[in-house]
Design an enzyme around this catalytic site. Structure first.
Site, PDB file in Angstrom:
ATOM      1  N   GLY A  14      -0.955  18.325  -5.496  1.00  0.00           N
ATOM      2  CA  GLY A  14      -0.063  17.316  -5.027  1.00  0.00           C
ATOM      3  C   GLY A  14       0.757  16.616  -5.953  1.00  0.00           C
ATOM      4  O   GLY A  14       1.203  15.418  -5.917  1.00  0.00           O
ATOM      5  N   GLY A  48       4.028  14.558  -5.308  1.00  0.00           N
ATOM      6  CA  GLY A  48       4.115  13.328  -4.706  1.00  0.00           C
ATOM      7  C   GLY A  48       4.311  12.183  -5.269  1.00  0.00           C
ATOM      8  O   GLY A  48       4.561  12.068  -6.699  1.00  0.00           O
ATOM      9  N   GLN A  49       4.112  10.912  -4.835  1.00  0.00           N
ATOM     10  CA  GLN A  49       4.310   9.663  -5.416  1.00  0.00           C
ATOM     11  C   GLN A  49       3.306   9.434  -6.509  1.00  0.00           C
ATOM     12  O   GLN A  49       3.752   8.871  -7.603  1.00  0.00           O
ATOM     13  CB  GLN A  49       4.292   8.463  -4.336  1.00  0.00           C
ATOM     14  CG  GLN A  49       4.799   7.326  -4.783  1.00  0.00           C
ATOM     15  CD  GLN A  49       3.953   6.150  -4.008  1.00  0.00           C
ATOM     16  OE1 GLN A  49       2.975   6.112  -3.380  1.00  0.00           O
ATOM     17  NE2 GLN A  49       4.830   4.879  -4.302  1.00  0.00           N
ATOM     18  N   ILE A  77       2.848  22.634  -3.138  1.00  0.00           N
ATOM     19  CA  ILE A  77       2.948  23.425  -1.801  1.00  0.00           C
ATOM     20  C   ILE A  77       4.385  24.086  -1.843  1.00  0.00           C
ATOM     21  O   ILE A  77       5.293  23.279  -2.446  1.00  0.00           O
ATOM     22  CB  ILE A  77       2.259  22.669  -0.705  1.00  0.00           C
ATOM     23  CG1 ILE A  77       2.972  21.401  -0.448  1.00  0.00           C
ATOM     24  CG2 ILE A  77       0.828  22.725  -0.590  1.00  0.00           C
ATOM     25  CD1 ILE A  77       3.089  20.913   0.859  1.00  0.00           C
ATOM     26  N   TYR A 127      -5.437   8.674  10.000  1.00  0.00           N
ATOM     27  CA  TYR A 127      -5.659   8.434   8.562  1.00  0.00           C
ATOM     28  C   TYR A 127      -6.761   7.703   8.126  1.00  0.00           C
ATOM     29  O   TYR A 127      -7.556   8.022   7.141  1.00  0.00           O
ATOM     30  CB  TYR A 127      -4.526   7.660   8.198  1.00  0.00           C
ATOM     31  CG  TYR A 127      -4.099   7.533   6.830  1.00  0.00           C
ATOM     32  CD1 TYR A 127      -3.973   8.620   5.771  1.00  0.00           C
ATOM     33  CD2 TYR A 127      -4.390   5.892   6.009  1.00  0.00           C
ATOM     34  CE1 TYR A 127      -3.858   8.207   4.400  1.00  0.00           C
ATOM     35  CE2 TYR A 127      -4.011   6.042   4.654  1.00  0.00           C
ATOM     36  CZ  TYR A 127      -3.764   7.106   3.634  1.00  0.00           C
ATOM     37  OH  TYR A 127      -3.627   6.874   2.651  1.00  0.00           O
ATOM     38  N   LYS A 169     -10.037   9.151   5.885  1.00  0.00           N
ATOM     39  CA  LYS A 169     -10.347   8.482   4.391  1.00  0.00           C
ATOM     40  C   LYS A 169     -11.866   8.094   4.577  1.00  0.00           C
ATOM     41  O   LYS A 169     -12.483   8.163   3.561  1.00  0.00           O
ATOM     42  CB  LYS A 169      -9.523   7.230   4.342  1.00  0.00           C
ATOM     43  CG  LYS A 169      -7.912   7.553   4.061  1.00  0.00           C
ATOM     44  CD  LYS A 169      -8.075   8.537   2.707  1.00  0.00           C
ATOM     45  CE  LYS A 169      -6.716   9.263   2.329  1.00  0.00           C
ATOM     46  NZ  LYS A 169      -6.721   9.885   1.059  1.00  0.00           N
TER      47      LYS A 169
HETATM   48  C1  AKB Z   1      -0.064   4.265   3.481  1.00  0.00           C
HETATM   49  O1  AKB Z   1       0.458   3.135   3.714  1.00  0.00           O
HETATM   50  O2  AKB Z   1      -0.361   5.028   4.509  1.00  0.00           O
HETATM   51  C2  AKB Z   1      -0.635   4.424   2.149  1.00  0.00           C
HETATM   52  C3  AKB Z   1      -1.970   3.812   1.937  1.00  0.00           C
HETATM   53  C4  AKB Z   1      -2.138   2.468   1.881  1.00  0.00           C
HETATM   54  O3  AKB Z   1      -3.007   4.511   2.027  1.00  0.00           O
HETATM   55  N1  AKB Z   1       0.436   3.724   1.195  1.00  0.00           N
END
Ligand code: AKB
Length: 318
Positions: A8, A11-12, A34, A142, A146
């Site tokens: 990655g 990415g940022q 990628i 998400y 995580k």
């Molecule tokens: C998001 O906003 O999804 C990310 C994070 C805080 O994991 N920047």
């Protein structure tokens, strides 16, 4: 840490981490990318680049062998708002991808850093001074990925001795590469509007506090943790790290102190607002401070000054 693969890398976080490890630490860093997100400019010219899709474990294994990789930064991720729209893709990248990386690392002896996030917490988590060890019951895809990332990374450490370590990143603010599809993205986008002289339309409601961090501190955390003395680590995946906490009104006021003509109005996005409401206002990072001497450098004022200076330079050069 000598031969590093950053997955990655465009990415940022990856774009800045790869350059920092190459330039400041003199490491052999492979920029993994990628298809469709190929490295360009300095990233391309300053070291080797390889296509490294986390879903292709054979290709990952071949890169690890070719460059004798000892450390993998796994920064492939679908951020929170996009993950809600594409939950199966988020699962595939975040979970199947992680499993491939952990298996390759188990076979070939690599250390692995896979970030967790403030998104690993949920409604039932204490929102003020969120403890290191507390309830984590997120209701977003998400967040689910995580928490599972933290657990799976710990599992590979305890079961197989894979040296997995990570932090729970707050919203990251940087002036180089834009984030994409996150809930905290507004805290970066607001600076672009301010410097371009445009009104900012804020998708997050006034009074919504979230942890934020300036990118140089985030990079420092990712590097310092991987270099920390393992005998001091009580925790592994992932450490709370905190730097600053603000709501849209506070960051707006800070920018207006420097750019008085700047204006902002609200158009709250229900998806992002719902996610933000479930996240901590401010995490307690005392375990990271005790176990590997974590301490952020940037105050909010330093970050705001630096962002505005760099973005002004960026737009002046165009
Ligand atoms: C998001 O906003 O999804 C990310 C994070 C805080 O994991 N920047």
């Amino acid at each position: 840490m000598k031969n590093v693969l950053v997955i990655g890398s465009t990415g940022q976080i990856g774009s800045e981490l790869t350059l920092k490890l190459r330039k400041d630490y003199g490491l052999n860093v492979i920029a993994g990318y990628i298809k469709g997100a190929e490295p360009k400019g300095e990233l391309l010219e300053s070291g080797p680049c390889e296509e490294a899709d986390v879903r292709d474990s054979q290709a990952l294994g071949a890169i690890v062998d070719k460059y004798r990789i000892d450390t993998i930064y796994n920064l492939a991720a679908i951020l929170s708002a996009v993950a809600e729209r594409k939950p199966l893709l988020a699962w595939d990248i975040q979970m199947n991808g992680l499993l491939n990386i952990l298996e390759v690392s188990r076979e070939k002896g690599c250390a692995v850093f896979t970030p967790s996030s403030i998104g690993s917490f949920g409604e039932g988590t204490p929102h003020i001074n969120t403890p290191q060890d507390t309830l984590q019951r997120p209701r977003t895809m998400y967040g689910v990925t995580k928490v599972a990332t933290e657990l799976l990374s710990d599992y590979y450490f305890h079961k197989y001795g894979v040296d997995t370590r990570s932090v729970r990143f707050p919203g990251l603010i940087s002036n180089l590469t834009l984030p994409g599809g996150g809930t905290t993205d507004y805290a970066v986008e607001i600076f672009y509007s301010a410097v371009k002289g445009e009104e900012f339309v804020c998708p997050i409601a006034a009074g919504t506090f979230m942890d934020m961090m300036y990118m140089p501190d985030a990079l420092k955390a990712a590097i310092d943790l991987m270099q920390a003395d393992p005998s001091r680590l009580v925790h592994r995946n992932g450490f709370n790290i905190a730097s600053m906490s603000f709501d849209p009104e506070i960051i707006y006021a800070k920018i207006r102190e420097r750019i008085p003509s700047f204006t902002m109005r609200y158009e709250v996005d229900p998806l992002r607002q719902g996610i933000a409401d479930s996240w901590p206002d401010k995490m307690d990072d005392s375990c990271a401070r005790q176990e590997w001497d974590w301490a952020p450098h940037y105050t909010m004022d330093m970050m705001v000054d630096d962002m505005i200076t760099h973005l002004r330079q960026k737009f002046a050069a165009k």
